[in-house]
Design a protein around this motif. Structure first.
Motif, PDB file in Angstrom:
ATOM      1  N   PHE A 154     -22.448  -7.700  16.594  1.00  0.00           N
ATOM      2  CA  PHE A 154     -22.126  -6.483  15.839  1.00  0.00           C
ATOM      3  C   PHE A 154     -20.949  -5.764  16.480  1.00  0.00           C
ATOM      4  O   PHE A 154     -20.020  -5.315  15.796  1.00  0.00           O
ATOM      5  CB  PHE A 154     -23.348  -5.574  15.801  1.00  0.00           C
ATOM      6  N   TYR A 158     -17.300  -4.948  14.659  1.00  0.00           N
ATOM      7  CA  TYR A 158     -16.711  -3.642  14.351  1.00  0.00           C
ATOM      8  C   TYR A 158     -15.520  -3.313  15.246  1.00  0.00           C
ATOM      9  O   TYR A 158     -14.619  -2.555  14.851  1.00  0.00           O
ATOM     10  CB  TYR A 158     -17.766  -2.531  14.427  1.00  0.00           C
ATOM     11  N   PHE A 266     -19.566 -10.166  11.804  1.00  0.00           N
ATOM     12  CA  PHE A 266     -20.753  -9.448  11.334  1.00  0.00           C
ATOM     13  C   PHE A 266     -21.892 -10.405  10.995  1.00  0.00           C
ATOM     14  O   PHE A 266     -23.071 -10.028  11.039  1.00  0.00           O
ATOM     15  CB  PHE A 266     -20.420  -8.590  10.110  1.00  0.00           C
ATOM     16  N   LEU A 269     -25.034 -11.005  13.279  1.00  0.00           N
ATOM     17  CA  LEU A 269     -26.274 -10.220  13.269  1.00  0.00           C
ATOM     18  C   LEU A 269     -27.419 -11.012  12.659  1.00  0.00           C
ATOM     19  O   LEU A 269     -28.423 -11.272  13.334  1.00  0.00           O
ATOM     20  CB  LEU A 269     -26.076  -8.898  12.529  1.00  0.00           C
TER      21      LEU A 269
END
Length: 406
Positions: A154, A158, A266, A269
């Motif tokens: 994660f 980001y 992403f 995750l």
């Protein structure tokens, strides 16, 4: 096997899940600060004209410091508990980011990012939380570790687009400054979530023997686990640090490439959580082998990219590689807890983690060196595949539990 540890004092269901959530967020804060370097790397090349190998040194130093300091972090978490380490780590990480915003030379980046920020982030990492969570999620240990480990993916997801936007708007110095502000603001509330866990750790240490570091180190499993960490670090970081630079070299727009790679990251995750949870049911070895194979597919897709019109291949590379970024972590970490349970797990895990630090350091530097020598990342990507295959073989050799050697 040594005397089995007694059960820790039971925490409420809500409390254990709150600790799990707190571990996820705390790890994401620290990991996000460190993964942002993949974007700062490009900014440093543009601002100072440094070579790929030059700017890779700080990241290589960071990974080496991560590995070599992990035994100390493991000992400290066994003795002090997570809360104190989070406070210490957050303060060091924030100060490192503030100081990096004023850096003017390469050696300062190497020291501030590679050593200072890394030491801070390591006190917010997986080694800090695994001993606590493994005591309270015994039957779902793989799931719990995988949820925390997914914070790494994660953070990687980001950090790339957010850092790119921050650098575009504030410059790289301003981006580092506000990164430090963010860490300083959030770290104290996160540490408070772990209040009282020190007593739980102390009771566990007093009431049980479990495996000790000398006992564990006399088994082949200890060294196989370290080899797995080493090969995984090499395979992953021969690619990960230079993904954005590779895409830009091919001709993709920087912001577009950062967005694609971030979107792929992403996927780690669900990837990490699913494979970690799956390892509770099908075994750690099968789960790990699946993730190695998926990562190899992602690297092969990168090898096939030759021009900026191959958007599908870039997406496939980002998705396959991102899906399993960190996905071996829960299986390796849970396997360590399976094989060497007890109050000294943090110390044992910390020493074994030297392998991943060494592998990641060498892989990150090697990729930059290969590019400077050959003008391409192709050799680095082929080496990544080779080391992933070596990791697969080493993990499969861990099938049988170890016997104690006095």
């Amino acid at each position: 096997m040594p005397n089995a540890p007694t059960e820790p004092a039971a925490l409420s269901h809500r409390r254990t899940w709150l600790l799990l959530a707190g571990a996820f967020v705390t790890f994401a804060v620290g990991a996000g600060s460190m993964h942002a370097y993949t974007v700062f790397l490009v900014a440093f090349i543009e601002a100072f004209g440094w070579t790929r190998a030059d700017v890779s040194v700080a990241y290589a130093v960071s990974q080496l410091v991560t590995g070599t300091s992990s035994p100390l972090v493991g000992v400290l978490v066994d003795r002090l508990g997570p809360r104190r380490l989070i406070l210490i780590g957050g303060a060091v990480l924030a100060l490192g980011a503030f100081a990096t915003s004023h850096a003017t030379s390469l050696w300062q980046i190497d020291v501030l990012y590679g050593v200072v920020m890394t030491l801070g982030a390591n006190c917010l990492g997986l080694v800090v939380f695994v001993p606590l969570l493994s005591r309270h999620f015994v039957r779902r240990r793989g799931m719990a570790v995988s949820i925390v480990q997914s914070a790494n993916g994660f953070a990687r997801a980001y950090s790339a687009p957010v850092t790119t936007l921050m650098i575009d708007g504030l410059g790289w110095r301003g981006a580092y400054l506000w990164q430090g502000v963010f860490v300083a603001v959030v770290i104290a509330p996160l540490a408070m979530l772990f209040r009282g866990t020190e007593r739980s750790a102390a009771r566990s240490s007093a009431d049980a023997q479990g495996w000790t570091l000398p006992q564990a180190s006399r088994t082949p499993h200890f060294w196989l686990l370290m080899a797995v960490y080493l090969f995984t670090g090499l395979g992953s970081f021969l690619v990960a640090l230079h993904q954005l630079a590779f895409a830009i070299d091919v001709g993709f727009d920087k912001l577009y490439a950062a967005g694609v790679l971030g979107a792929g990251a992403f996927l780690s995750l669900p990837g990490v959580i699913v494979t970690g949870t799956l390892s509770d049911y099908v075994g750690r070895e099968i789960s790990a082998i699946v993730t190695y194979g998926t990562s190899i597919i992602g690297v092969v897709c990168a090898l096939l990219i030759t021009s900026p019109d191959q958007h599908v291949l870039l997406w496939l590379h980002a998705c396959f590689f991102g899906l399993t970024w960190g996905a071996r972590g829960p299986a390796i970490t849970a396997k360590t807890a399976d094989l060497f349970p007890g109050p000294h797990l943090g110390t044992i895990l910390g020493v074994i983690t030297i392998g991943t630090g060494a592998g990641a350091a060498l892989g990150a530097w090697m990729a930059g060196f290969v590019f400077d020598v050959t003008g391409s990342y192709r050799v680095a990507f082929w080496l990544s595949i080779l080391f992933y295959l070596c990791g697969t073989v080493a993990f499969w050799a861990l099938r049988r539990p170890p016997a104690v050697r006095a």
